[in-house]
Design a protein around this motif. Sequence first.
Motif, short mmCIF file in Angstrom:
data_model
loop_
_atom_site.label_atom_id
_atom_site.label_comp_id
_atom_site.label_asym_id
_atom_site.label_seq_id
_atom_site.Cartn_x
_atom_site.Cartn_y
_atom_site.Cartn_z
N ASN A 109 0.87 -1.18 0.00
CA ASN A 109 0.00 0.00 0.00
C ASN A 109 0.91 1.24 0.00
OD1 ASN A 109 -1.56 2.26 0.97
ND2 ASN A 109 -3.15 0.80 1.54
N HIS A 110 0.76 2.06 -1.02
CA HIS A 110 1.58 3.27 -1.20
C HIS A 110 1.57 4.15 0.06
CE1 HIS A 110 3.26 6.55 -3.67
NE2 HIS A 110 2.43 7.35 -3.03
N LEU A 111 0.40 4.23 0.72
CA LEU A 111 0.28 5.10 1.89
C LEU A 111 1.12 4.57 3.05
CD1 LEU A 111 -3.56 5.78 1.77
CD2 LEU A 111 -1.71 7.06 0.70
N GLY A 113 3.88 2.98 2.66
CA GLY A 113 5.25 3.37 2.29
C GLY A 113 5.56 4.77 2.80
N HIS A 114 4.66 5.73 2.52
CA HIS A 114 4.88 7.11 2.99
C HIS A 114 4.96 7.16 4.51
CE1 HIS A 114 4.96 9.59 -0.56
NE2 HIS A 114 3.78 9.18 -1.00
N LEU A 115 4.05 6.45 5.19
CA LEU A 115 4.01 6.50 6.66
C LEU A 115 5.30 5.98 7.29
CD1 LEU A 115 0.50 5.35 7.92
CD2 LEU A 115 1.42 7.63 7.66
N VAL A 133 0.68 13.83 3.68
CA VAL A 133 0.21 14.96 2.90
C VAL A 133 0.86 14.93 1.52
CG1 VAL A 133 1.89 16.56 3.98
CG2 VAL A 133 -0.25 17.43 3.14
N SER A 134 0.04 14.56 0.51
CA SER A 134 0.60 14.37 -0.83
C SER A 134 -0.33 14.96 -1.88
CB SER A 134 0.82 12.87 -1.07
OG SER A 134 -0.44 12.26 -1.23
N GLY A 135 -0.11 14.56 -3.14
CA GLY A 135 -0.96 15.06 -4.21
C GLY A 135 -2.32 14.40 -4.19
N THR A 304 8.83 12.81 -1.63
CA THR A 304 8.02 12.53 -2.82
C THR A 304 8.13 11.03 -3.14
OG1 THR A 304 9.91 13.42 -3.98
CG2 THR A 304 7.98 14.81 -3.89
N ASP A 305 7.35 10.60 -4.15
CA ASP A 305 7.25 9.17 -4.43
C ASP A 305 8.61 8.54 -4.74
OD1 ASP A 305 4.62 9.35 -3.91
OD2 ASP A 305 3.96 9.33 -6.00
N ASN A 306 8.86 7.40 -4.14
CA ASN A 306 10.12 6.67 -4.33
C ASN A 306 9.85 5.20 -4.04
OD1 ASN A 306 11.17 5.95 -1.37
ND2 ASN A 306 10.15 7.95 -1.30
ZN ZN Z 1 2.87 9.45 -2.81
#
Ligand code: ZN
Length: 336
Positions: A109-111, A113-115, A133-135, A304-306
């Motif tokens: 889950n992309h979210l 990853g960010h967390l 907080v993203s796009g 940002t996305d990675n």
């Molecule tokens: Zn993202």
Amino acid sequence: MRILGVESSCDDTAAAVLDDGTVLSSIVASQDDVHNKFGGVVPELASRSHLRNIVAVIEAALAKAGTTLDRIDAIAATRGPGLVGSLLVGLCTAKAIAFARQLPFVGVNHLEGHLLSPRLEGDVPFPYVALLVSGGHTSVYHAEDYGRYRLLGATRDDAAGEAFDKVAKVMGLGYPGGRVIDNLARNGDPTAIRFPRARLKPLRNANGTPFGYSFSGLKTAVWQHVREHPIDSDAMVADVAASFQEAVVDMLLDTAFAAARSVGSLRLVIAGGVSANSRLRARALAGAAELGITACIPPMRYCTDNAAMIALAASHRLQRGECDPLSVNAVADLEL
Ligand code: ZN
Ligand code: KG4
């Protein structure tokens, strides 16, 4: 354990190699040039660009890490949320490699990853409150442990990054707007224009969560302001950018700090593309110090996305002996 991570949920094609939690390489091919003239991401063009770039990006990540597929132990890829055409490119490529090499596969889950992204640079112990907080998202979670993320609040309309991008479009500044507004705002007066700050009462929030955000009123206010006061100087552009940015930062931090207080958290993580914003970073650190809590924000390359954050999220599941079948599909609105 050496993991190859792949990320293609929106408009960045990314691959990374993670070795026992250490990032050996993290390659991101941006599509900004493709979408810039349209003022936003064009989904069909995004999928086509991913298709063109994905193999080269994976090869570059392996080469930079000084490794080959022979020495990879597992493959991870983002399975959602995101643009479904974009997601499918990275997901199918990663599953094909896993199938050909008979390697364990994890759909991430992309979210998540960010967390977890601040953990790429050091230990951030659970529990913590995280502002994502993203796009595509603006949400606050209570991260209690791996895989245990409780939603405390979310936006009821636009994401903050979307507001940055739309305001930049209205001002004719191109895409993606966040970085441009951030740079222009450095020369502006954040108190020049008093744009409205939405403060939502708990009962008006989605999912019955105690906190919430709304950015559509602010976006409309900037649009009206620009219509009534046509921008005719660099100083005016800078003032509008700085005043808009200040309103977003006020809203983001007021609610994030209140959420941290509500669960007694001494740590606030801020992650996602908008956490690259210089004003948000500076004010989060200062505000947290005043409140006696710690603000943890990833370094710019992991905001940002990675794909390093995707490999990291997968590593915790793999350590527990978990992986996914290759029948895992892309889910555009995957929830955390
Ligand atoms: Zn993202
Ligand atoms: O996390 P991300 O790379 O992709 C999504 O998952 O959405 O976030 C992209 C968003 C865009 O809306 C972009 O304008 C915003 O992050 N962004 C920024 C900055 N850098 C990127 N917003 C404000 N200030 C920045 N410096």
